[in-house]
Design an enzyme around this catalytic site. Structure first.
Site, short mmCIF file in Angstrom:
data_model
loop_
_atom_site.label_atom_id
_atom_site.label_comp_id
_atom_site.label_asym_id
_atom_site.label_seq_id
_atom_site.Cartn_x
_atom_site.Cartn_y
_atom_site.Cartn_z
N LYS A 190 0.85 -1.20 0.00
CA LYS A 190 0.00 0.00 0.00
C LYS A 190 0.88 1.25 0.00
O LYS A 190 1.70 1.44 0.88
CB LYS A 190 -0.92 0.05 1.22
N GLU A 265 10.02 0.57 10.56
CA GLU A 265 11.05 1.62 10.48
C GLU A 265 10.30 2.92 10.72
O GLU A 265 9.46 3.30 9.91
CB GLU A 265 11.72 1.55 9.11
N CYS A 299 13.42 10.31 7.82
CA CYS A 299 13.34 9.79 9.18
C CYS A 299 14.68 9.86 9.89
O CYS A 299 14.75 10.00 11.10
CB CYS A 299 12.78 8.37 9.17
N GLU A 401 9.89 14.87 16.89
CA GLU A 401 10.24 14.85 15.47
C GLU A 401 9.33 15.83 14.72
O GLU A 401 8.12 15.75 14.81
CB GLU A 401 10.04 13.44 14.91
P1 ADP Z 1 2.34 10.37 8.22
O1 ADP Z 1 1.88 10.66 9.61
O2 ADP Z 1 3.59 11.05 7.87
O3 ADP Z 1 1.30 10.51 7.15
P2 ADP Z 1 2.02 7.56 8.69
O4 ADP Z 1 2.97 6.82 9.50
O5 ADP Z 1 0.68 7.83 9.27
O6 ADP Z 1 2.76 8.87 8.23
O7 ADP Z 1 1.79 6.85 7.29
C1 ADP Z 1 2.71 5.98 6.69
C2 ADP Z 1 1.93 4.90 5.97
O8 ADP Z 1 1.12 4.22 6.93
C3 ADP Z 1 0.96 5.41 4.91
O9 ADP Z 1 0.95 4.48 3.83
C4 ADP Z 1 -0.36 5.41 5.62
O10 ADP Z 1 -1.47 5.28 4.77
C5 ADP Z 1 -0.23 4.19 6.51
N1 ADP Z 1 -1.10 4.19 7.69
C6 ADP Z 1 -1.55 5.25 8.40
N2 ADP Z 1 -2.32 4.85 9.43
C7 ADP Z 1 -2.38 3.50 9.38
C8 ADP Z 1 -3.01 2.48 10.19
N3 ADP Z 1 -3.74 2.79 11.23
N4 ADP Z 1 -2.83 1.19 9.84
C9 ADP Z 1 -2.06 0.87 8.78
N5 ADP Z 1 -1.46 1.76 7.99
C10 ADP Z 1 -1.60 3.07 8.28
#
Ligand code: ADP
Length: 501
Positions: A190, A265, A299, A401
């Site tokens: 995804k 990560e 990161c 961060e």
């Molecule tokens: P940011 O806060 O910078 O948008 P995230 O860590 O939330 O970064 O997002 C990184 C990835 O994790 C994206 O592909 C996002 O769609 C996905 N993501 C966000 N929330 C969830 C969740 N609850 N479960 C699984 N994947 C998630």
């Protein structure tokens, strides 16, 4: 179906076909509910295009395709042939790098020269590197007693869910696909909702390379919908994630449902230590690159710069000059631009709000500290490179961060205080040490709590070298030979060579 692709012309004049569907079983399909994600150009806030967003039912379809491929053609394929497909894919990336880099810049806002020469080189290089590993993954015979033969088989884990972020969309995909495919796993990936486009063009190359249907399935979708469906799926064996620490913790909890193998990560607040015996020019150059590259959206960014008090003032003035001279803010398609927009309005607002936090906490604003409105017609999510000095360890801007062009500079007295401040964090991803004293450098390299240490450098990353963090910066390692560990199980086989019980 026309809804599954569209002809686009990028701001640099590049014309190409943009797929917009979900890539499942080597076919383009629509989302089951027809929901879409709209990609926004962060440079001028215009809409680029909308793409299909996966629902949990679509994740189910992708997992079923990945499971069928895992049980069938992919598992049965000779490892050398698997490597050949991966090598072909790396070549196709190389051949299509201009269009892929164009989309990366359009969708993400990173300078085109960086997208082309760094990100795309990384993608092709990483896939090629792991292609070579496909037929070099093997178990061991372990000698025990004359009555027994014991050996190990390194098996693929199975169907892997891979959830990737928006800061290096294709490079993060390659880091995860390379080792997973080399080891014989199948994948449901995804992409991040902020950068849904380049991965879809890349998906076409997977089919063109000749991968059997279902080996790699690529979905766009919202984190809380499609991402969560992957993390919770009962027929996914492993989840690999790159993103924020908060989301990483949620994924870890969800993955507990069927005790998935996990690699995470996550975030960082990496320290960069400058001692008074360092080459100051080098320290300044790397300090700048370490926090301002990719608009600070890395990161491992060395966002906490710790400087020995004897050279503090000199460092601060030289660093300011370096940022002013090199961090040219502008349209990311222009050659002279070093610094493009932040990825989204949300990230832009986040950085601006940390600027207010820094001011209200009493840190001194050395430079930047505001939105930058001098690009094009004044739109876009540009933030001036920002540096705070006189920062204390207790301040939020020292501890949290920001994920933007936002550095804090702090002074220290001696080695002991430098180490204490460096380790005074919940994170442990990168760290950098500037000194000409090799004994001190290696002594600190051992004591610093981080997954990676750069000596007289910052933010080196190489697909041949393990990458990952300690503490709340993650679990497991990507890249290098270590990256293969994350995608195999070791099965032990005991053979009785005797006739007794
Ligand atoms: P940011 O806060 O910078 O948008 P995230 O860590 O939330 O970064 O997002 C990184 C990835 O994790 C994206 O592909 C996002 O769609 C996905 N993501 C966000 N929330 C969830 C969740 N609850 N479960 C699984 N994947 C998630």
């Amino acid at each position: 179906m026309s809804d599954l692709s569209v002809e686009l012309t990028a701001p640099n004049g590049k014309k190409y076909t943009q797929p917009t569907g979900l890539f499942i079983n080597n076919e383009w399909v629509a989302s089951s509910k027809g929901n879409k994600i709209t990609s926004i150009n962060p440079t001028d806030e215009t809409e680029i295009v909308s793409v299909h967003a996966a629902e949990p039912e679509d994740v189910d379809k992708a997992v079923a395709a990945a499971r069928a491929a895992f049980k069938g053609p992919w598992r049965d394929m000779a490892s050398t042939e698997r490597g050949d497909l991966m090598y072909k894919l790396s070549q196709l990336v190389e051949q299509n790098k201009e269009v892929l880099a164009t989309i990366e810049t359009w969708d993400n806002g990173k300078p085109y020269s960086v997208a082309l020469n760094e990100d795309l080189a990384e993608v092709a290089g990483c896939l090629k590197y792991y292609a070579g590993y496909a037929d070099k993954i093997h178990g061991q015979v372990i000698d025990t007693t004359p009555a027994k033969l014991a050996y190990t088989i390194r098996e693929p884990i199975g169907v892997c869910g891979q959830i990737i972020p928006w800061n290096y969309p294709l490079a993060m995909a390659a880091w995860k696909l390379g080792p997973a495919l080399a080891c014989g796993n199948t994948i449901v990936m995804k992409a991040a909702e902020q950068t849904p486009l380049s991965i879809l063009v890349f998906a076409n190359l997977i089919k063109e390379a000749g991968f059997p249907p279902g080996v790699v399935n690529i979905l766009n979708g919202h984190g809380r919908v499609a991402g969560a469906a992957i993390a919770q799926h009962m027929d996914i064996d492993k989840v690999a994630f790159t993103g924020s620490t908060a989301t990483g913790k949620e994924i870890m909890k969800s993955a507990a449902i069927n005790m998935k193998n996990i690699t995470l990560e996550t975030g960082g607040k990496s320290p960069l230590l400058v001692f008074d015996d360092a080459d100051l020019d080098q320290a300044v150059k790397w300090s700048h690159v370490g926090i301002m590259s990719n608009m600070g959206q890395i990161c491992t960014a060395t966002s906490r710069i710790l400087v020995q008090e004897t050279i503090y003032d000199k460092f601060v003035s030289t660093f300011k000059k370096q940022v002013q001279e090199v961090s040219k803010v502008g349209d990311p398609f222009k050659d002279e631009t070093f610094h493009g927009p932040q990825i989204t309005k949300a990230q832009y607002d986040r950085v601006l709000s940390y600027i207010e936090t820094g001011k209200s906490e009493g840190a001194e604003l050395l430079m930047g500290g505001e939105a930058y409105k001098n690009v094009g017609e004044g739109k876009g999510f540009f933030v001036s490179p920002t540096v705070f000095t006189n920062v204390k360890s207790s301040m939020r801007v020292f501890r949290e961060e920001v994920f933007g062009p936002f550095a804090v500079i702090v002074s220290f007295k001696d080695e002991e205080e430098a180490l204490e401040k460096a380790n005074d964090t919940t994170y442990g991803l990168g760290s950098a040490i500037f000194t000409k004293d090799i004994v001190k450098a290696h002594r600190l390299a051992r004591k610093i709590e981080a997954g990676m240490v750069w000596i007289n450098s910052s933010n080196d990353s190489d697909f041949r070298i393990p990458f990952g963090g300690v503490k709340q910066s993650g679990i497991g390692r990507e890249l290098g030979e270590a990256g293969l560990e994350a995608y195999t199980n070791k099965k032990a086989v005991h053979v009785n060579l005797g006739t007794w019980l």
